[in-house]
Design an enzyme around this catalytic site. Sequence first.
Site, PDB file in Angstrom:
ATOM      1  CG  ASP A 194      47.777  36.030  38.491  1.00 45.32           C
ATOM      2  OD1 ASP A 194      47.194  36.646  37.575  1.00 45.32           O
ATOM      3  OD2 ASP A 194      47.427  36.121  39.687  1.00 45.32           O
ATOM      4  N   GLY A 195      49.581  37.734  36.459  1.00 48.78           N
ATOM      5  CA  GLY A 195      50.261  39.009  36.387  1.00 48.78           C
ATOM      6  C   GLY A 195      49.381  40.106  36.933  1.00 48.78           C
ATOM      7  CD  GLU A 225      46.865  38.057  34.263  1.00 48.20           C
ATOM      8  OE1 GLU A 225      47.426  36.955  34.075  1.00 48.20           O
ATOM      9  OE2 GLU A 225      46.110  38.280  35.222  1.00 48.20           O
ATOM     10  CG  HIS A 258      41.880  36.497  43.569  1.00 45.78           C
ATOM     11  ND1 HIS A 258      43.114  36.573  44.177  1.00 45.78           N
ATOM     12  CD2 HIS A 258      41.928  37.362  42.509  1.00 45.78           C
ATOM     13  CE1 HIS A 258      43.867  37.460  43.535  1.00 45.78           C
ATOM     14  NE2 HIS A 258      43.175  37.944  42.514  1.00 45.78           N
ATOM     15  CG  ASP A 289      44.009  34.908  37.011  1.00 39.64           C
ATOM     16  OD1 ASP A 289      44.601  35.537  36.123  1.00 39.64           O
ATOM     17  OD2 ASP A 289      44.204  35.114  38.231  1.00 39.64           O
TER      18      ASP A 289
END
Length: 314
Positions: free
Chosen positions: A21-22, A60, A136, A82
């Site tokens: 993730d980023g 990302e 999330h 994601d």
Amino acid sequence: MAKKRAHQDVPTGDRVVVYTDGGCDPNPGRGGWGVAVVEGKRVVRELSGGEEQTTNNRMELMAALQALGAFPPGTRVALHTDSTYVRSGITEWITNWRKRGWKTAAGKEVKNQDLWRALDEAAAQHDVQWHWVRGHAGNEFNERADQLAAAAIASARRRQVHVAATLTNDATDEGVDLFSAASHAPKTNRGAWAVVLRFGSVKKLLSGKVEAASANRMSLLAVIEGLRALKRAVSVRVFCANDYVIDGATRWLPAWRARDWRTADGKEVGNRDLWEQLAPLLRDGIEWVPTGGIDPPELMQEAKAAATAALGSD
């Protein structure tokens, strides 16, 4: 009501399972990335980092790039992100980008081309399955990667405040400021290091070149040579942009020595020879000043220029 966390039991098979993730705060602005390596129901390894001026998409991409770079060539990897930008880019768009000389269908330069090229090269060295996971949405491993990225952003913010405060202090005759820098050429595997020592109004520059090297080894060697050059016990501020060196010296080294230079999973510590050289040089009176992700002080820029010059010399 808070969403219940989904506890994932990820079947690894013979693949390494990673979640990346980023993000940025704001976007564009200070960014961070995180990587969680998973076995079964637990995270067994975590990576994170950040940049001062960047974007969500670049972070990302950087998370995926750092994840693949953490494993030896030929590793079978199941990578979960994601980011539809990352997954669609690497699985759908990138083939045509290559064919068009890294141009979009509209003939424009592909954005973030430097990272896409690097990710394309890294992916070619592994057998990668690319998975998209909704962010999330209660996936604990995706959430952990997100937490690591957010922590990297927060850490960079605290670091900037600390370094800014440190740099407001003028040099005195009571201690030495050690500005370290490194340079590395992946294609030739050559490296160079440099260090500027400041003691009051006196300044000394040291540098060297190594044929078989890595960026981490050169960063370590810069600090080692700088500390070796001190002729008497004085307080020292070590300015270093490499978190690997700082974390190793301040957090990991005692445990490595206690385990006879083995990591927690029983493997030999990487760059053991240099860590063994650094260990006896560490003592009370050393303050570590992390400068990664911020504008480096002037003498650190001088050290970097010296390392770059040493690398380019015959």
